[in-house]
Design an enzyme around this catalytic site. Structure first.
Site, PDB file in Angstrom:
ATOM      1  N   GLY A  78       0.860  -1.259  -0.175  1.00  0.00           N
ATOM      2  CA  GLY A  78      -0.054   0.193   0.056  1.00  0.00           C
ATOM      3  C   GLY A  78       0.960   1.055  -0.142  1.00  0.00           C
ATOM      4  N   ASN A 133       5.044   8.085  -8.823  1.00  0.00           N
ATOM      5  CA  ASN A 133       4.861   6.498  -9.139  1.00  0.00           C
ATOM      6  C   ASN A 133       3.408   6.452  -9.938  1.00  0.00           C
ATOM      7  OD1 ASN A 133       4.123   3.665  -8.527  1.00  0.00           O
ATOM      8  ND2 ASN A 133       3.892   3.720  -6.645  1.00  0.00           N
ATOM      9  N   CYS A 136       2.355   1.235  -9.821  1.00  0.00           N
ATOM     10  CA  CYS A 136       2.122  -0.002  -8.759  1.00  0.00           C
ATOM     11  C   CYS A 136       1.242  -0.857  -9.360  1.00  0.00           C
ATOM     12  CB  CYS A 136       1.582   0.785  -7.404  1.00  0.00           C
ATOM     13  SG  CYS A 136       1.632  -0.410  -6.145  1.00  0.00           S
ATOM     14  N   LYS A 174       8.361   7.007 -12.713  1.00  0.00           N
ATOM     15  CA  LYS A 174       8.684   5.499 -12.547  1.00  0.00           C
ATOM     16  C   LYS A 174       7.766   4.882 -13.125  1.00  0.00           C
ATOM     17  CE  LYS A 174       9.601   2.075  -8.852  1.00  0.00           C
ATOM     18  NZ  LYS A 174       9.735   1.903  -7.459  1.00  0.00           N
ATOM     19  N   ILE A 200      12.389  -0.881 -13.000  1.00  0.00           N
ATOM     20  CA  ILE A 200      11.111  -0.836 -13.242  1.00  0.00           C
ATOM     21  C   ILE A 200      10.374  -1.128 -11.980  1.00  0.00           C
ATOM     22  CG2 ILE A 200      11.105  -2.182 -15.295  1.00  0.00           C
ATOM     23  CD1 ILE A 200      11.308  -4.744 -13.962  1.00  0.00           C
ATOM     24  N   ASN A 201       8.986  -0.933 -11.772  1.00  0.00           N
ATOM     25  CA  ASN A 201       8.300  -1.105 -10.696  1.00  0.00           C
ATOM     26  C   ASN A 201       8.140  -2.747 -10.628  1.00  0.00           C
ATOM     27  OD1 ASN A 201       6.822  -0.990  -8.171  1.00  0.00           O
ATOM     28  ND2 ASN A 201       5.959   1.022  -8.783  1.00  0.00           N
ATOM     29  N   THR A 202       7.510  -3.152  -9.437  1.00  0.00           N
ATOM     30  CA  THR A 202       7.072  -4.730  -9.352  1.00  0.00           C
ATOM     31  C   THR A 202       6.121  -5.185 -10.553  1.00  0.00           C
ATOM     32  OG1 THR A 202       5.352  -4.262  -7.840  1.00  0.00           O
ATOM     33  CG2 THR A 202       7.688  -4.688  -6.919  1.00  0.00           C
ATOM     34  N   GLY A 252      15.369  -3.287 -10.040  1.00  0.00           N
ATOM     35  CA  GLY A 252      14.863  -4.429 -10.578  1.00  0.00           C
ATOM     36  C   GLY A 252      15.741  -5.635 -10.126  1.00  0.00           C
ATOM     37  N   GLY A 253      15.606  -6.310  -9.092  1.00  0.00           N
ATOM     38  CA  GLY A 253      16.466  -7.541  -8.759  1.00  0.00           C
ATOM     39  C   GLY A 253      17.982  -7.209  -8.462  1.00  0.00           C
TER      40      GLY A 253
HETATM   41  C1  LIG Z   1       7.804  -4.574   0.078  1.00  0.00           C
HETATM   42  C2  LIG Z   1       7.848  -3.534  -1.167  1.00  0.00           C
HETATM   43  C3  LIG Z   1       7.272  -2.214  -1.173  1.00  0.00           C
HETATM   44  C4  LIG Z   1       7.376  -1.465  -2.417  1.00  0.00           C
HETATM   45  N1  LIG Z   1       6.450  -0.125  -2.451  1.00  0.00           N
HETATM   46  C5  LIG Z   1       6.779   0.749  -3.246  1.00  0.00           C
HETATM   47  C6  LIG Z   1       6.288   1.913  -3.081  1.00  0.00           C
HETATM   48  O1  LIG Z   1       5.486   2.411  -2.247  1.00  0.00           O
HETATM   49  N2  LIG Z   1       6.183   2.700  -4.191  1.00  0.00           N
HETATM   50  C7  LIG Z   1       6.982   2.342  -5.386  1.00  0.00           C
HETATM   51  O2  LIG Z   1       7.003   3.205  -6.215  1.00  0.00           O
HETATM   52  N3  LIG Z   1       7.489   1.260  -5.452  1.00  0.00           N
HETATM   53  C8  LIG Z   1       7.689   0.068  -4.378  1.00  0.00           C
HETATM   54  N4  LIG Z   1       8.310  -0.761  -4.247  1.00  0.00           N
HETATM   55  C9  LIG Z   1       9.066  -1.328  -5.744  1.00  0.00           C
HETATM   56  C10 LIG Z   1      10.297  -1.123  -5.738  1.00  0.00           C
HETATM   57  O3  LIG Z   1      10.803   0.001  -5.444  1.00  0.00           O
HETATM   58  C11 LIG Z   1      11.182  -1.457  -6.787  1.00  0.00           C
HETATM   59  O4  LIG Z   1      10.749  -0.813  -7.999  1.00  0.00           O
HETATM   60  C12 LIG Z   1      11.038  -3.296  -7.105  1.00  0.00           C
HETATM   61  O5  LIG Z   1      10.946  -3.782  -5.618  1.00  0.00           O
HETATM   62  C13 LIG Z   1      12.056  -3.757  -7.856  1.00  0.00           C
HETATM   63  O6  LIG Z   1      13.235  -3.622  -7.299  1.00  0.00           O
HETATM   64  P1  LIG Z   1      13.810  -4.876  -6.275  1.00  0.00           P
HETATM   65  O7  LIG Z   1      13.832  -5.981  -7.130  1.00  0.00           O
HETATM   66  O8  LIG Z   1      15.233  -4.196  -5.904  1.00  0.00           O
HETATM   67  O9  LIG Z   1      12.786  -5.023  -5.067  1.00  0.00           O
HETATM   68  C14 LIG Z   1       7.826  -1.795  -3.345  1.00  0.00           C
HETATM   69  C15 LIG Z   1       8.708  -3.112  -3.417  1.00  0.00           C
HETATM   70  C16 LIG Z   1       8.604  -3.873  -2.411  1.00  0.00           C
HETATM   71  C17 LIG Z   1       9.193  -5.200  -2.525  1.00  0.00           C
END
Ligand SMILES: Cc1cc2nc3c(=O)[nH]c(=O)nc-3n(C[C@H](O)[C@H](O)[C@H](O)COP(=O)(O)O)c2cc1C
Ligand code: SF4
Ligand code: SF4
Length: 383
Positions: A78, A133, A136, A174, A200-202, A252-253
């Site tokens: 959230g 953002n 999401c 983003k 990237i975002n998730t 990302g990763g």
């Molecule tokens: C638990 C969690 C919460 C996240 N919350 C946000 C968020 O509030 N806003 C956002 O732009 N991205 C959010 N992300 C995405 C991360 O910023 C990132 O884009 C994504 O996890 C990929 O990077 P990583 O593989 O290093 O985690 C979140 C990711 C995770 C795992």
């Protein structure tokens, strides 16, 4: 020795590793902890107007991969549990105490005036930069930061433009990988005045099913992050870098120093980390920086920016991938295990008593046997 200082979108960062929006950006204090651990930039958890706050969602994490091999994680996220006013009055100022640039990650949904209000509030609070953002993957369609804005070039452009018109600090947009053509979205953001793009975002996922209970590990779709998404991120960063001129923050990763360098080689000037710091602790920042410094020194690069985009000239879209003659060749490291024989779907490999022979007329040079050979004993001649 290499100097890790990095200029990004007009701001000076002590190094290119930035805390990605997520749990590490829960509060000013958690961000400060990351800065003390060596992070070169700090991004807040998403600060949103219409909010489904993360602390309402319990539980919200599921590990993906078996015990030995962590490939990623699903989260149901959230927005920040702090209202925008709390970030503006208190938390941004606390985060800034470490003298590391602070980036407010914001989301304000479909009413573009709310984007202007939130952006102005964060600029006045002292944020050095904004991250919008638009990406999401697991929010209800009408919430502040659902993915639909970032899947639509026109909406991306509208949101970027209104924020740009209302603040003087740099803005970064983003992006989500869940689009048909990320180049179009990047162009829309850059064309509307974005100073930088992050990606990237998730990615929307379902972590798994517990087959004993027949229930999902988390009973809703959520965002996939961690090592498994790195190849998708690399592709997105390369595509964005080949389409627009604005600087890119790669996400990302990212888990190892090699990952950081790869992300830079495909065009990222800064690199963000979320999941790896959640799983390995914030000490990861210093460890990565040390290794990155060693790599740059060895290669004779003075700054990280010297690596940015180095691989792009070797990356082509599918249409331009030109076939060249390749044929497999077995080297002296072969142990005659036979794995390659069952691997070749063209029956081009024969196992004899002492040797493994390639029937070159049948070999199409696909490379699968070379990828599977546990001894790395197969080369593709002609490469
Ligand atoms: C638990 C969690 C919460 C996240 N919350 C946000 C968020 O509030 N806003 C956002 O732009 N991205 C959010 N992300 C995405 C991360 O910023 C990132 O884009 C994504 O996890 C990929 O990077 P990583 O593989 O290093 O985690 C979140 C990711 C995770 C795992
Ligand atoms: S898989 Fe590798 S080691 Fe095994 S037989 Fe083939 S070439 Fe030799
Ligand atoms: S490169 Fe492909 S076609 Fe050639 S031997 Fe190996 S698996 Fe068979």
């Amino acid at each position: 020795l290499a100097d890790l200082e990095t200029e990004f979108a007009g701001i000076r960062f002590p190094n290119p590793l930035i805390v990605a929006s997520g749990p590490l950006g829960t509060s000013g204090e958690t961000l400060k902890r990351c800065a003390r651990a060596g992070a070169g930039g700090l991004i807040t958890k998403t600060i949103a107007i219409q909010r489904r706050i993360e602390t309402e969602l319990k539980p919200r994490y599921a590990r993906i991969g078996d015990k030995r091999c962590f490939i990623g994680m699903q989260n149901i996220g959230g927005s920040s549990h702090f209202k925008p006013e709390i970030w503006a009055q208190k938390e941004i100022k606390i985060a800034k105490e470490c003298q590391v640039p602070v980036i407010a990650n914001i989301a304000a949904g479909g009413d573009i005036n709310n984007w202007a209000i939130l952006a102005t509030m964060m600029e006045n609070a002292g944020a050095d930069m904004l991250e919008l953002n638009l990406s999401c993957p697991h929010q209800p369609p009408k919430s502040s930061f659902a993915v639909p804005i970032g899947q639509n070039p026109m909406l991306t452009s509208q949101v970027t433009k209104i924020v740009k018109e209302n603040v003087s600090i740099p803005i970064m947009v983003k992006l989500t990988p869940t689009v048909n053509n990320i180049r179009d979205i990047a162009k829309a953001a850059a064309g509307a005045g974005a100073d930088a793009i992050s990606a990237i975002n998730t990615i929307s996922c379902l972590a798994g099913i517990d087959i004993a209970t027949e229930k999902p590990l988390i009973p809703a779709f959520g965002g996939y992050s961690g090592p498994a998404i790195k190849p998708i991120a690399l592709r997105c960063i390369a595509e964005i870098a080949q389409s627009v001129q604005v600087p890119i923050s790669g996400i990302g990763g990212i888990t190892t120093w090699q990952d950081v360098i790869e992300m830079m080689m495909v065009g990222a000037t800064t690199v963000q980390i979320c999941t790896a710091a959640m799983w390995k602790g914030v000490g990861i920042f210093k460890n990565l920086l040390t290794e990155i410094g060693v790599f740059l020194d060895k290669k004779g690069y003075k700054r990280p920016v010297n690596v940015v985009g180095k691989s792009l000239k070797h990356i082509f879209p599918f249409e331009k991938y030109s076939p060249q003659y390749r044929v497999a060749k077995v080297t002296s490291s072969c142990t005659n295990c036979g794995i390659c024989v069952e691997t070749c779907f063209y029956d081009a490999i024969q196992r004899n008593k002492e040797t493994i022979d390639i029937i070159s007329e049948r070999c199409f040079g696909c490379g699968l046997c070379a990828q599977r050979c546990p001894m790395h004993a197969i080369e593709l001649e002609g490469m």
